[in-house]
Design a protein around this motif. Sequence first.
Motif, mmCIF file in Angstrom:
data_model
loop_
_atom_site.group_PDB
_atom_site.id
_atom_site.type_symbol
_atom_site.label_atom_id
_atom_site.label_comp_id
_atom_site.label_asym_id
_atom_site.label_seq_id
_atom_site.Cartn_x
_atom_site.Cartn_y
_atom_site.Cartn_z
ATOM 1 N N CYS A 195 43.240 40.709 37.183
ATOM 2 C CA CYS A 195 43.778 41.103 38.309
ATOM 3 C C CYS A 195 43.044 42.228 39.143
ATOM 4 O O CYS A 195 43.013 42.309 40.438
ATOM 5 C CB CYS A 195 45.270 41.571 38.272
ATOM 6 S SG CYS A 195 46.312 40.135 37.478
ATOM 7 N N LEU B 78 43.111 33.624 39.842
ATOM 8 C CA LEU B 78 42.780 34.931 40.813
ATOM 9 C C LEU B 78 41.307 35.152 40.413
ATOM 10 O O LEU B 78 40.680 35.398 41.562
ATOM 11 C CB LEU B 78 43.694 35.783 40.633
ATOM 12 C CG LEU B 78 45.168 35.865 41.209
ATOM 13 C CD1 LEU B 78 45.870 36.982 40.777
ATOM 14 C CD2 LEU B 78 45.335 35.730 42.380
ATOM 15 N N ALA C 274 48.974 41.023 42.309
ATOM 16 C CA ALA C 274 48.342 41.455 40.934
ATOM 17 C C ALA C 274 49.446 41.885 40.127
ATOM 18 O O ALA C 274 49.446 41.738 39.063
ATOM 19 C CB ALA C 274 47.072 42.509 41.038
ATOM 20 N N ALA D 136 46.667 34.575 36.633
ATOM 21 C CA ALA D 136 45.442 35.529 36.443
ATOM 22 C C ALA D 136 43.857 34.938 36.597
ATOM 23 O O ALA D 136 42.871 35.477 37.146
ATOM 24 C CB ALA D 136 45.717 36.518 35.342
ATOM 25 N N TRP E 30 40.179 40.969 40.849
ATOM 26 C CA TRP E 30 40.557 40.381 42.079
ATOM 27 C C TRP E 30 40.960 41.266 43.289
ATOM 28 O O TRP E 30 40.608 41.029 44.455
ATOM 29 C CB TRP E 30 41.716 39.287 41.674
ATOM 30 C CG TRP E 30 42.346 38.541 42.927
ATOM 31 C CD1 TRP E 30 41.578 37.272 43.616
ATOM 32 C CD2 TRP E 30 43.436 38.982 43.717
ATOM 33 N NE1 TRP E 30 42.277 36.984 44.414
ATOM 34 C CE2 TRP E 30 43.385 37.514 44.726
ATOM 35 C CE3 TRP E 30 44.163 39.969 43.546
ATOM 36 C CZ2 TRP E 30 44.549 37.695 45.603
ATOM 37 C CZ3 TRP E 30 45.305 39.619 44.833
ATOM 38 C CH2 TRP E 30 45.342 38.774 45.510
ATOM 39 N N CYS E 31 41.471 42.348 43.067
ATOM 40 C CA CYS E 31 41.906 43.280 43.927
ATOM 41 C C CYS E 31 40.724 43.650 44.495
ATOM 42 O O CYS E 31 40.646 44.110 45.723
ATOM 43 C CB CYS E 31 42.967 44.440 43.374
ATOM 44 S SG CYS E 31 44.610 43.740 43.198
#
Length: 397
Positions: free
Chosen positions: A303, A223, A328, A220, A306-307
């Motif tokens: 996460c 990312l 994620a 995590a 990041w998405c």
Amino acid sequence: MSGTQANFKYSCWDFLFTCVGLPLYLVDIGLDIWTAVSFYKEKAYVCLAVLLFLLLVSSLLTQAYSWLWYSYDKFRMKTKVEGWPTKRLLKLLHVFQLGIYFRHAGVLEKAVESFRTKLPDPESVAVFLSQDLSMLRIVETFSESAPQLTLMLTIILQQGHLDPVTVLKAVGSASAIACTVTTYHRSLRSFLPAKENQKISSSVIYFIWNLVLISSRLTALALFASVLPCFIFAHFICSWLVLFFFAWRSKTDFMDSPCGEWLYRATVGIIWYFDWFNVAEGKTRYRTALYHGYILTDICILCAVWCWKMSTDPPDFVIEPMHALITAACVIAVYVLGLILKIIYYKVFHPNPDKDELKGASTEQQPEGEVGLCMFAAAANVAAHHPPPHQHTAIKE
């Protein structure tokens, strides 16, 4: 003392871990040098600077603890290897970041002696020194190895290229971190009356759930760092300040000096950034639940960011939004799986001495104190600079 000596025997597994530890430590140094040279050849100067910073800070932190413990013990050495250098020479060795090697050699000396004679050690020197070394390895692991693995995963994610060799390196590094935590856990329980109930299968399960939790946490962080590399430092500082505050509020009593205690609390904040350790006496269930709730929420936020970056500002290589979402979700699910495995471990596999047995042991071993029930903080009480084994505080995680 005859009733307690049996609990302080140096087992075959402990001897194996000790013998393997020093070569692995030397291999780790070689790999660090190889990684630094690789970054230099690839002209990845930012990564090289981060790596050198991590190595320097970790080394200084570990040597500081080692020197402080020697000074707390007034430099009374318990092994021939450690007793060889003079105080001034020992100080120079720590200044040049070499003092830790004498601890490794001292543990190996006593381990070989204890395993060869197969006799109970009245002073429990081998176990005491092993616990000191295990604690130093924990400090080094979470100040160097864990951030270094996060850096490696970040580079992999930014490049968008994954090969089997890289995967094996990442898995091996994560396993080494979990193995260090497991070895530390075994050493902490060396003085418990129920140590004989700590089978190797129990340690295997302990290793697995730590590997799962640590892997999810580091992934995590990687990312997030892969899309916002500059903000990962802000994230660490903000998180560390929060964790440092709770370490202070836990009223820890680890070191024998005020400055050393503040250093310890700062170190706890670093460790908590990656993994959980208990640092206070009493029941740990609610503190552990609060910690994991905080980390799980943080993982979800990392996460999610990041998405969001994958959909709004994707990298050179294309990742479908659905694939990013699945990735994620898997990272979060892995952490939840680790929590489930942890609960199963403590319900089924964790060797718990009954209260009467633990109370009896503490009465024999520490007539003037209470029974300590903490993990990381209690390790300080079994360090060589603290009272001898008969005054040792019972440990329970």
